[in-house]
Motif scaffolding. Structure first.
Motif, short mmCIF file in Angstrom:
data_model
loop_
_atom_site.label_atom_id
_atom_site.label_comp_id
_atom_site.label_asym_id
_atom_site.label_seq_id
_atom_site.Cartn_x
_atom_site.Cartn_y
_atom_site.Cartn_z
N LEU A 19 0.82 -1.21 0.00
CA LEU A 19 0.00 0.00 0.00
C LEU A 19 0.86 1.26 0.00
O LEU A 19 0.51 2.25 -0.65
N HIS A 20 1.98 1.20 0.69
CA HIS A 20 2.87 2.36 0.66
C HIS A 20 3.43 2.56 -0.75
O HIS A 20 3.61 3.70 -1.19
N ARG A 21 3.65 1.48 -1.46
CA ARG A 21 4.10 1.58 -2.85
C ARG A 21 3.01 2.24 -3.70
O ARG A 21 3.29 3.06 -4.56
N VAL A 22 1.76 1.88 -3.48
CA VAL A 22 0.64 2.48 -4.21
C VAL A 22 0.57 3.98 -3.93
O VAL A 22 0.39 4.79 -4.85
N VAL A 23 0.74 4.36 -2.68
CA VAL A 23 0.71 5.78 -2.31
C VAL A 23 1.88 6.52 -2.97
O VAL A 23 1.71 7.60 -3.53
N ASP A 24 3.06 5.92 -2.94
CA ASP A 24 4.22 6.54 -3.58
C ASP A 24 3.99 6.71 -5.08
O ASP A 24 4.34 7.74 -5.65
N SER A 25 3.41 5.71 -5.72
CA SER A 25 3.11 5.80 -7.16
C SER A 25 2.12 6.91 -7.44
O SER A 25 2.24 7.63 -8.43
N ALA A 26 1.13 7.05 -6.59
CA ALA A 26 0.13 8.11 -6.77
C ALA A 26 0.78 9.49 -6.64
O ALA A 26 0.40 10.42 -7.36
N LEU A 27 1.74 9.61 -5.77
CA LEU A 27 2.44 10.88 -5.61
C LEU A 27 3.25 11.24 -6.86
O LEU A 27 3.40 12.41 -7.19
N GLN A 28 3.74 10.24 -7.55
CA GLN A 28 4.58 10.45 -8.72
C GLN A 28 3.77 10.72 -9.99
O GLN A 28 4.30 11.21 -10.96
N SER A 29 2.50 10.37 -9.98
CA SER A 29 1.68 10.48 -11.17
C SER A 29 0.68 11.63 -11.07
O SER A 29 0.00 11.76 -10.06
N PRO A 30 0.58 12.42 -12.14
CA PRO A 30 -0.44 13.48 -12.11
C PRO A 30 -1.85 12.94 -12.39
O PRO A 30 -2.82 13.66 -12.24
N PHE A 31 -1.96 11.67 -12.76
CA PHE A 31 -3.25 11.12 -13.17
C PHE A 31 -3.87 10.18 -12.15
O PHE A 31 -5.06 10.04 -12.09
N GLN A 32 -3.05 9.49 -11.39
CA GLN A 32 -3.58 8.49 -10.47
C GLN A 32 -3.85 9.13 -9.12
O GLN A 32 -2.98 9.76 -8.53
N HIS A 33 -5.06 8.98 -8.65
CA HIS A 33 -5.43 9.53 -7.36
C HIS A 33 -5.98 8.40 -6.49
O HIS A 33 -6.56 7.45 -6.98
N LEU A 34 -5.81 8.56 -5.22
CA LEU A 34 -6.38 7.63 -4.26
C LEU A 34 -7.57 8.32 -3.62
O LEU A 34 -7.47 9.47 -3.19
N LEU A 35 -8.67 7.62 -3.56
CA LEU A 35 -9.91 8.19 -3.04
C LEU A 35 -10.34 7.40 -1.81
O LEU A 35 -10.36 6.16 -1.84
N VAL A 36 -10.66 8.11 -0.76
CA VAL A 36 -11.07 7.48 0.50
C VAL A 36 -12.45 7.98 0.89
O VAL A 36 -12.63 9.17 1.14
N PRO A 37 -13.44 7.09 0.95
CA PRO A 37 -14.76 7.48 1.44
C PRO A 37 -14.66 7.85 2.93
O PRO A 37 -14.01 7.14 3.70
N VAL A 38 -15.29 8.94 3.33
CA VAL A 38 -15.14 9.40 4.72
C VAL A 38 -15.65 8.38 5.74
O VAL A 38 -15.10 8.30 6.84
N LEU A 39 -16.65 7.59 5.38
CA LEU A 39 -17.11 6.59 6.34
C LEU A 39 -16.08 5.48 6.55
O LEU A 39 -16.07 4.83 7.59
#
Length: 130
Positions: A19-39
């Motif tokens: 998951l940390h790798r996924v977050v790092d990848s999202a930081l490097q990409s202008p297109f990939q975002h991680l979305l978290v539902p507030v609930l």
């Protein structure tokens, strides 16, 4: 978009390497975002104190609010047996909308809880390289 459910948030706060790798990848990409539902944030914090603060500190994460229309959808899903409020909010967030016309995948430690037709990927899937 990639959606993180409450189980993924707890794992991320505990230092899950994939998951940390996924977050790092999202930081490097202008297109990939991680979305978290507030609930999902609420449920993760209830189960594991400090998880919300860890997630709120991540710059690659966007939060999906619970507006009135989504609240009705979530309540209906919970009443119809699709799981708890966090799971229902993750499902509702993954579904296509006029703003986001494609279905999005959900990263989770519990893919078996999601109904058929919802793309749920296990956080330990080998395609998510650590």
């Amino acid at each position: 978009m990639i959606i993180l459910d409450s189980s993924a948030l707890s794992a991320l706060a505990d230092g899950h390497p994939r998951l940390h790798r996924v977050v790092d990848s999202a930081l490097q990409s202008p297109f990939q975002h991680l979305l978290v539902p507030v609930l999902c944030v609420v449920e993760a914090e209830v189960k594991d104190e400090g998880t919300a603060h860890a997630v709120l500190a991540l710059p690659a994460v966007e939060f999906e609010p619970l507006d009135a229309a989504t609240a009705v959808v979530v309540a209906t899903m919970v009443r119809d047996g699709y799981g708890g409020q966090d799971l229902a909010h993750a499902i509702a967030t993954s579904l296509p909308t006029p703003v986001r016309p494609q279905q999005h995948l959900i990263l989770t430690a519990r893919p078996e809880l999601y109904p058929p037709g919802i793309v749920a990927v296990n956080i330990d899937d080998p395609r998510l390289k650590p």
